[in-house]
Write an enzyme that holds these catalytic residues in place. Structure first.
Site, PDB file in Angstrom:
ATOM      1  CE1 TYR A  31     -14.294 -11.412  -5.753  1.00 55.12           C
ATOM      2  CE2 TYR A  31     -16.636 -11.032  -6.037  1.00 55.12           C
ATOM      3  CZ  TYR A  31     -15.402 -11.320  -6.575  1.00 55.12           C
ATOM      4  OH  TYR A  31     -15.267 -11.520  -7.923  1.00 55.12           O
ATOM      5  NE  ARG A  50     -17.782 -18.979  -5.233  1.00 56.08           N
ATOM      6  CZ  ARG A  50     -18.479 -18.619  -6.323  1.00 56.08           C
ATOM      7  NH1 ARG A  50     -18.330 -19.282  -7.444  1.00 56.08           N
ATOM      8  NH2 ARG A  50     -19.310 -17.598  -6.285  1.00 56.08           N
ATOM      9  NE  ARG A  98       1.533  -0.826   2.292  1.00 52.37           N
ATOM     10  CZ  ARG A  98       2.698  -1.330   1.867  1.00 52.37           C
ATOM     11  NH1 ARG A  98       3.781  -1.160   2.591  1.00 52.37           N
ATOM     12  NH2 ARG A  98       2.761  -1.988   0.726  1.00 52.37           N
ATOM     13  CG  HIS A 100       4.005  -6.989   2.750  1.00 53.15           C
ATOM     14  ND1 HIS A 100       4.299  -5.646   2.701  1.00 53.15           N
ATOM     15  CD2 HIS A 100       3.941  -7.408   1.476  1.00 53.15           C
ATOM     16  CE1 HIS A 100       4.404  -5.276   1.424  1.00 53.15           C
ATOM     17  NE2 HIS A 100       4.186  -6.328   0.661  1.00 53.15           N
ATOM     18  CE  LYS A 145       6.204  -0.193  -4.538  1.00 52.26           C
ATOM     19  NZ  LYS A 145       6.589  -1.497  -4.025  1.00 52.26           N
ATOM     20  CD  GLU A 177       8.962  -9.218  -7.412  1.00 49.54           C
ATOM     21  OE1 GLU A 177       9.399  -8.091  -7.157  1.00 49.54           O
ATOM     22  OE2 GLU A 177       8.028  -9.427  -8.208  1.00 49.54           O
TER      23      GLU A 177
HETATM   24  N1  PDD Z   1       8.026  -3.158  -1.460  1.00 50.80           N
HETATM   25  N2  PDD Z   1       9.450  -6.381  -5.104  1.00 50.80           N
HETATM   26  C1  PDD Z   1       8.256  -6.227  -4.494  1.00 50.80           C
HETATM   27  C2  PDD Z   1       7.173  -7.255  -4.734  1.00 50.80           C
HETATM   28  C3  PDD Z   1       8.035  -5.106  -3.640  1.00 50.80           C
HETATM   29  O1  PDD Z   1       6.848  -4.952  -3.035  1.00 50.80           O
HETATM   30  C4  PDD Z   1       9.087  -4.184  -3.415  1.00 50.80           C
HETATM   31  C5  PDD Z   1       8.918  -2.994  -2.524  1.00 50.80           C
HETATM   32  C6  PDD Z   1      10.323  -4.397  -4.069  1.00 50.80           C
HETATM   33  C7  PDD Z   1      11.481  -3.435  -3.933  1.00 50.80           C
HETATM   34  O2  PDD Z   1      11.233  -2.248  -4.642  1.00 50.80           O
HETATM   35  P1  PDD Z   1      11.842  -0.827  -4.169  1.00 50.80           P
HETATM   36  O3  PDD Z   1      13.295  -1.024  -4.031  1.00 50.80           O
HETATM   37  O4  PDD Z   1      11.448   0.089  -5.265  1.00 50.80           O
HETATM   38  O5  PDD Z   1      11.167  -0.483  -2.837  1.00 50.80           O
HETATM   39  C8  PDD Z   1      10.448  -5.497  -4.925  1.00 50.80           C
HETATM   40  C9  PDD Z   1       7.738  -2.044  -0.558  1.00 50.80           C
HETATM   41  C10 PDD Z   1       8.910  -1.637   0.229  1.00 50.80           C
HETATM   42  C11 PDD Z   1       6.538  -2.400   0.320  1.00 50.80           C
HETATM   43  O6  PDD Z   1       5.630  -3.049  -0.194  1.00 50.80           O
HETATM   44  O7  PDD Z   1       6.496  -2.007   1.476  1.00 50.80           O
END
Ligand code: PDD
Length: 288
Positions: A31, A50, A98, A100, A145, A177
């Site tokens: 943005y 920018r 959806r 990623h 989350k 992770e």
């Molecule tokens: N993702 N780490 C991250 C950054 C996550 O986004 C997820 C889950 C996990 C695993 O968490 P859990 O076992 O509670 O699903 C770890 C979900 C599946 C998603 O974004 O679709």
């Protein structure tokens, strides 16, 4: 106030975009906001520059940064004002379902909000405000989350370029992770996974805990500890856990097979026990 959405100007209450817009789902957008006095955008060239940089970093394509000027003009003409604030947001677009990793053929959503503002003549004195001092925790709390997942998306795009389905993220020389999962390595019969709080809080995955519970029930040695990228590459076995994949065995890291690239015996044992527990509806050990 008026809103431009993909070429159409609407009243704010009629301005709508899809719930599947990646800007909404992932914060996958950039943005700018420019202040206009007497029809001239303050630092307009710098704002456009920018914006160009932000679009390049995020690899959001399909929007010409210079079009920001045209959108501003159009909004101000409709507002019949020369003194305004114009906010612009360009998202990577709408993607159903959806996922990623963005599809390659997305059309960006372009949203701009024009709001009439005070004239320069009326601003004779600076406004006076109070402030507080707070810790700078921006993008630090990955244990929450939250949906600001832009960096997760960019890492997933980088992984996909290498024909990989999940990037495992690294900070200060250790793994944290996956971009949407938790990571485990197996060395002999020891199951290792990064601790939840070092070097930064990570998501306490529900399936991470299920896998730890399963490993414990199997009598395997468990270590919640720092793991380096080298240890992942050299691991006997490795896997990720997440709600969407439950447990996925890692075949290769950075294009190189780990072990023989097949599903390891310990991984298989944990997987089977985990599936058995899900089927039986076992409860999860509370995470501390
Ligand atoms: N993702 N780490 C991250 C950054 C996550 O986004 C997820 C889950 C996990 C695993 O968490 P859990 O076992 O509670 O699903 C770890 C979900 C599946 C998603 O974004 O679709």
């Amino acid at each position: 106030m008026l809103v431009w959405i993909n070429g159409t100007i609407s009243q704010p209450e009629d301005a709508r975009i899809s719930v599947f817009d990646r800007g909404f789902m992932y914060g996958d957008s950039v943005y700018e906001a420019v202040r206009f006095f007497d029809g001239v955008g303050v630092g307009m060239d710098q704002h456009v520059q920018r914006l160009r940089r932000s679009l390049a970093y995020t690899k959001i394509t399909g929007f010409k940064p210079d079009d920001y000027r045209i959108i501003c003009r159009s909004l101000m003409e409709s507002l019949q004002t020369e003194d305004a604030m114009v906010y612009l947001q360009v998202t990577r677009g709408v993607q159903i379902p959806r996922r990623h990793c963005p599809d390659s053929n997305l059309t960006p959503s372009v949203i701009a909000v024009g709001s009439p503002a005070a004239s320069l003549e009326s601003m004779t004195q600076p406004m006076q405000i109070s402030v507080t001092v707070e810790p700078d925790l921006r993008r630090m709390h990955c244990d929450v989350k939250a949906t600001n997942l832009l960096e997760n998306v960019l890492a997933t795009m980088a992984a996909e370029q290498m024909q990989a389905q999940e990037p495992i993220l690294q900070l200060d020389g250790v793994l944290t992770e996956g971009s949407s999962s938790n990571i485990f390595v197996v060395q002999g019969t020891t199951v290792r996974t990064p601790q939840l709080n070092h070097p930064r809080p990570i998501l306490p995955g529900i399936n991470r805990q299920l896998a730890l519970d399963a490993a414990q029930a199997l009598g395997l040695r468990i270590e919640e500890t720092s793991i380096s990228a080298k240890e992942l590459r050299d691991a006997d076995e490795a896997f990720i856990t997440s709600s969407s994949r439950v447990l996925a065995s890692i075949q290769a890291v950075d294009g190189r097979s780990i072990r023989s690239g097949s599903i390891g015996a310990v991984t298989l044992q944990i997987h089977d026990e985990l599936v058995r527990r899900i089927r039986a509806g076992s409860s999860i050990t509370p995470q501390t």
